[in-house]
Structure formats: structure tokens, C-alpha cells
Design a protein around this motif. Structure first.
Motif, PDB file in Angstrom:
ATOM      1  N   THR A 143      41.988  48.967  35.905  1.00 19.52           N
ATOM      2  CA  THR A 143      43.306  48.504  36.285  1.00 19.52           C
ATOM      3  C   THR A 143      43.129  47.486  37.403  1.00 19.52           C
ATOM      4  O   THR A 143      42.601  47.826  38.455  1.00 19.52           O
ATOM      5  CB  THR A 143      44.161  49.675  36.793  1.00 19.52           C
ATOM      6  OG1 THR A 143      44.162  50.676  35.797  1.00 19.52           O
ATOM      7  CG2 THR A 143      45.563  49.221  37.109  1.00 19.52           C
ATOM      8  N   ALA A 145      44.109  45.230  40.573  1.00 17.96           N
ATOM      9  CA  ALA A 145      45.056  45.430  41.670  1.00 17.96           C
ATOM     10  C   ALA A 145      44.755  44.415  42.751  1.00 17.96           C
ATOM     11  O   ALA A 145      43.681  43.823  42.773  1.00 17.96           O
ATOM     12  CB  ALA A 145      44.930  46.841  42.223  1.00 17.96           C
ATOM     13  N   ASP A 163      47.853  47.469  45.571  1.00 25.65           N
ATOM     14  CA  ASP A 163      49.219  47.588  45.062  1.00 25.65           C
ATOM     15  C   ASP A 163      49.291  48.307  43.707  1.00 25.65           C
ATOM     16  O   ASP A 163      50.153  48.017  42.900  1.00 25.65           O
ATOM     17  CB  ASP A 163      49.891  46.214  44.998  1.00 25.65           C
ATOM     18  CG  ASP A 163      49.204  45.293  44.005  1.00 25.65           C
ATOM     19  OD1 ASP A 163      48.147  45.680  43.492  1.00 25.65           O
ATOM     20  OD2 ASP A 163      49.727  44.209  43.760  1.00 25.65           O
ATOM     21  N   ALA A 164      48.366  49.210  43.462  1.00 26.60           N
ATOM     22  CA  ALA A 164      48.453  50.028  42.250  1.00 26.60           C
ATOM     23  C   ALA A 164      48.429  51.484  42.674  1.00 26.60           C
ATOM     24  O   ALA A 164      47.691  51.849  43.588  1.00 26.60           O
ATOM     25  CB  ALA A 164      47.291  49.729  41.312  1.00 26.60           C
ATOM     26  N   ASP A 168      50.373  53.496  37.873  1.00 30.96           N
ATOM     27  CA  ASP A 168      49.476  52.669  37.077  1.00 30.96           C
ATOM     28  C   ASP A 168      48.247  53.442  36.628  1.00 30.96           C
ATOM     29  O   ASP A 168      47.272  52.862  36.164  1.00 30.96           O
ATOM     30  CB  ASP A 168      49.034  51.454  37.901  1.00 30.96           C
ATOM     31  CG  ASP A 168      50.208  50.730  38.524  1.00 30.96           C
ATOM     32  OD1 ASP A 168      50.910  50.044  37.789  1.00 30.96           O
ATOM     33  OD2 ASP A 168      50.434  50.894  39.742  1.00 30.96           O
ATOM     34  N   THR A 193      51.174  52.604  45.561  1.00 30.43           N
ATOM     35  CA  THR A 193      50.063  52.086  46.359  1.00 30.43           C
ATOM     36  C   THR A 193      48.920  53.099  46.364  1.00 30.43           C
ATOM     37  O   THR A 193      49.110  54.275  46.048  1.00 30.43           O
ATOM     38  CB  THR A 193      50.461  51.837  47.819  1.00 30.43           C
ATOM     39  OG1 THR A 193      50.837  53.091  48.403  1.00 30.43           O
ATOM     40  CG2 THR A 193      51.586  50.852  47.945  1.00 30.43           C
TER      41      THR A 193
END
Lengths: 314, 178
Positions: A143, A145, A163-164, A168, A193
Motif C-alpha cells: 500500500t 503512503a 497517511d494510510a 487501507d 494514519t
């Protein structure tokens, strides 16, 4: 009105003549109230520290942290996307030293560099980082980020916010890496976050394998700003050499570290005093002060890391 | 009026924490960031006195303790900033409520940086936090103090001016007429 006992009445140079003080130093009642406030605040702090001292998952401060992350996560995101001018400024400062050395080269292939400079804008950098991310660990589901908050040196801890979050698929004890190597692991998550402990933190230890000899050891952070790491081999007789590369050897169940991620390169080796073995100083591939786009390993390899070998016996 | 002031102070603190964690860290000097929150706390203390300093310091420090990427025991920055704010407020009292001169402000900021950073590190040591490194303390304090003074030049006049604007009419008139 009573003056504070023993108050040196040094007047400011900026004080205009004839102006009376807003309030004099304080009546005994004022002093008493002021001290009560101080004592109450200090008591509140100590209560907090005691409640949160173990920092375990059940800490009563945890809801507060989540609430704060809920409010400040979006704020930090916004501030980060608005930081481009600041970023350019920082880049300019960092370039100063390098530019002097590069001046000669600049004259030689001016055209090439001009082209490079004009294309190395922010968006392209990020695209390149994502590209590299894809190349480094094609086998894992990741993922992407962005880093939206960085811990300062005053806190002594090397942590960043990305910011994941759980929304997510990011959870604690997941590996975080970027295009050049290992960044750290997730230690705390909220909805949107996550907090990442960088490998340069003093609380961080990563299992590392010497690429050259496959020897195993542990990489621990020194807490220095540049993110310099210490590397100790398990086998006291094995000796790392300068220039050796170190990759992660992976934890069971791929948490917190997946195997095969480059960590850094050995820059010097010193023998341990009073004991066998040696400690190597490792320069990480990832510059902790300049991380922007990172990837969190959220899934198992998309394909098995090993293909089966079928031998035909004699 | 008080409600407006409290709202303004809260806004300042939130803004300071956000900017400090996500923007200023990108222009850190050797990793050390400008303590914008501390500067705002000192500005509030200088304009409103020790009670305000202590409470604003507590709230600002608490935010620094819980807003990500903080990963230390909560309450450490709260304690440090509360005491720094209280001391800054006392300095304002010592000068009998008259505006503190620029040199006084700079010294207050340096003192506040030193006090807060020392308390933060000391509580870390007491709690056996392995990341606290006293060998780095001096260097980081030096850089932080210098950086904070630079930040204070911009921030403190702004905050004090805005806080001065929301003064009750009673106090404002008292200031003009002796």
C-alpha cells in the motif's frame, strides 16, 4: 496594592513614560491562585505519565491518541500537500554544497543537466519513487503512503506519520519500505494514519543478513540524525567487510519484517572491546530525513517466493 | 471576551502543533525542529501571565504527546511546556506587567527551550526510555535554542498583538489613562 516580595522591578526599555502597569506583581491571593494552578497542572502531568508509563495497548491515553490522530491526521495531510514551497527551499539549501563541486561538471554537460533539472520537479520525483517501489518488492502486496509528519530530534525518537491507516489495510507490525530500502515498521495505527518506527531509532532492532556471506546478525539504530546503524553478527568469528550489503532476513509470518529488503551498506568495522566479535557501522540506504513516498507491505507475496523443484532421480 | 481569548489560544496551539509536525520538520537543522508550540506557549504566557502559561503549556504539550508521530509516554511534553510556560509568565510578572523588551523575549525563549528540553529528557531517563541520549543533549539544545529564537522573532509579536486585540474595553482604557 501589595508588591511581590523581593521583586526586582526591572523596567523594559520599551515601556512608555507615564504608563501604569496593567497589574502589579500580584496580591497574596493572586500568588496563591497562581501556585494552585501550577500544582494542579503538574499533578495532571504526573497522572498522565503514570497512566501511560507502560504504553501498552490498554493504556487509558490510547483513546486520546486516536482522537488526536483523527483530528490532526487530515490537518497534517493538508499541511504536507501545501509544503511544496518549503520543500523547494530545503532542496535549495541542500544543493548549495553540492553545486560547488558540480560546477565543473555543469559546464561540461550543461544541456544534459538543464534538462534533468527541469524534469526533476516534485511530481516526477514522486512518480519515480513509486516506480522504484514497484521494482524493489514485486513479490509483495503493498500500500503506497505519504509521510505527513516527522518526529523532531528533540523527542529523541525517530518516528514518522504516514497517511494510510487501518482503513487501507495497514496494521501494526507491518514492514515499511521505499524505493531504496527498508524504512521501518508500523507501531501504531488509527483509522487514517499510522506511526512508523524508523530503523534508526534506538528502540529498533532488525535481523540482517550479510549479502556476501549469508551470515546472520542484528541491525540496531543509534538514534543519530543521519540514521546510522550498528550491526552485530551472531557468529562471533564471522567478520563483515567494508562495502558488504545487508538485507533483512525476515521474521516468522512476515511480521514485522519481510525478508530480502535491502537495509544498508557496511562503512566501518571495529572489534568489540573485551569480547569476541565485531561491530560494524552501517549506512542505511534510506536517508531518514528525506523520506516521502513509502510502501507498507500489507499482504503476502502475490506469488510464492520459491518455485518447486522437481528432480528426476537417477 | 475570555471565551474568545481561549478560542484564539486553542487555535494558535493547534496550528502550531500541525505546522511543527508536518511542515517545519522538513526544514529541520540537523534533525532539530523549531519548537513552534513552545514559542506560542511563551507568547501566551508573556501576554497573559503564569496561569495562562501553565495551562497553555499543558494543553500544547499534551497535543505534542498524543498527535502522531509521537511515540513516547504521554505527559512528558505536557509537563515540560507547562513549567516553561509558567516560568515565562513569571518573567512577565517580574517586569510588573509592562511589555517585555525584545532581548527579554529572546532570553525567555532560550530559557524556555532549555527548561522544557531538560525536563523532557530527564523524565525520559527516569522512565528508562532507551532513546534518550544525553551525549546529544547539548548540541541539540544549542541548535534548538537558536532556531527557536529565530522562530520567536516572527511568531511572538504576532501572537501577542492578536491576544492584545481581544482585550476587554475596561483594561484597554486603564492602559491609556494612568
Amino acid at each position: 496594592m501589595l508588591k511581590d516580595l523581593g521583586t526586582p522591578t526591572t523596567r523594559s526599555a520599551f515601556r512608555s513614560a507615564g504608563e501604569t502597569p496593567l497589574r502589579s506583581a500580584g496580591t497574596p491571593r493572586d500568588v496563591r491562585r497562581r501556585r494552585t494552578v501550577l500544582v494542579l497542572v503538574i499533578l495532571a502531568c504526573f497522572t498522565l505519565i503514570v497512566l501511560d508509563a507502560r504504553r501498552s495497548a490498554g493504556s487509558p491515553v490510547e483513546p486520546l491518541r486516536e482522537a488526536a490522530a483523527g483530528v490532526f491526521g487530515p490537518l497534517e495531510s493538508t499541511a504536507t500537500s501545501a509544503r511544496q514551497p518549503v520543500d523547494n527551499l530545503r532542496d535549495r539549501f541542500a544543493e548549495m554544497d553540492r553545486l560547488k563541486a558540480e560546477n565543473e561538471k555543469l559546464k561540461k554537460d550543461n544541456e544534459d543537466l538543464t534538462r534533468e533539472l527541469t524534469t526533476s520537479d516534485y511530481a516526477r520525483n514522486r512518480a519515480q519513487e513509486l516506480d522504484k517501489l514497484l521494482k524493489i518488492a514485486p513479490a509483495y502486496t503493498m500500500t503506497p503512503a505519504r509521510v505527513i509528519g516527522i518526529g523532531s530530534a528533540q523527542t529523541f525518537s525517530h518516528t514518522v506519520t504516514i497517511d494510510a491507516g487501518t482503513a487501507d489495510g495497514v496494521h501494526t507490525d507491518m514492514t515499511v519500505l521505499n524505493g531504496t530500502g527498508l524504512v521501518g515498521r508500523v507501531v501504531r495505527t488509527t483509522q487514517a494514519t499510522a506511526t512508523v518506527l524508523l530503523i534508526g531509532d534506538r528502540n529498533s532492532t532488525v535481523g540482517g543478513r550479510l549479502n556476501a556471506s549469508m551470515a546472520l546478525g542484528f541491525v540496531s539504530g543509534r538514534g543519530e540524525v543521519g540514521g546510522t546503524l550498528d550491526y552485530k553478527l551472531i557468529d562471533p568469528k564471522a567478520r563483515p567487510k567494508v562495502g558488504d550489503r545487508i538485507v533483512t532476513w525476515g521474521s516468522s509470518g512476515n511480521a514485522p519484517y519481510v525478508p530480502g529488503v535491502p537495509i544498508g551498506v557496511v562503512t566501518s568495522v571495529t572489534a568489540n572491546e573485551g569480547s569476541l566479535g565485531s561491530t560494524a557501522t552501517v549506512k542505511p540506504y534510506v536517508d531518514p530525513t528525506r523520506i516521502d513516498t513509502v510502501g507498507v507491505v500489507t499482504g503476502p507475496p502475490a506469488r510464492p517466493p520459491r518455485t518447486q523443484i522437481t528432480g528426476k532421480g537417477n | 471576551m475570555t471565551a474568545l481569548r481561549i478560542g484564539l489560544a486553542a487555535l494558535f496551539l493547534m496550528l502550531a502543533v500541525t505546522v511543527q509536525t508536518s511542515v517545519l520538520t522538513n526544514i529541520a537543522v540537523a534533525g532539530v525542529t523549531c519548537d513552534l508550540t513552545l514559542i506560542v506557549v511563551i507568547a501566551l504566557a508573556l501576554s497573559r501571565g503564569p496561569e495562562w502559561g501553565a495551562i497553555a503549556g499543558f494543553m500544547g504539550g499534551l497535543l505534542l504527546d498524543v498527535v502522531p508521530p509521537a511515540d513516547h509516554t504521554a505527559g512528558r511534553w505536557a509537563l515540560s511546556l507547562a513549567i516553561a510556560g509558567y516560568i515565562a509568565g513569571l518573567i512577565r510578572r517580574e517586569t510588573s506587567g509592562s511589555p517585555v523588551g525584545p532581548l527579554g523575549v529572546a532570553l525567555t525563549v532560550v530559557l524556555g527551550t532549555a527548561v522544557s528540553f531538560f525536563i523532557y529528557s530527564a523524565t525520559g531517563s527516569l522512565l528508562h526510555d532507551p532513546s534518550v541520549d544525553w551525549g546529544e543533549f547539548g548540541v541539540r539544545l544549542g541548535i534548538a535554542a537558536g532556531y527557536d529564537v529565530v522562530g520567536a522573532i516572527v511568531v511572538i509579536p504576532l501572537v501577542m498583538w492578536l491576544m492584545g486585540r481581544v482585550k476587554p474595553a475596561r483594561e484597554r482604557s486603564r492602559r491609556v489613562a494612568p
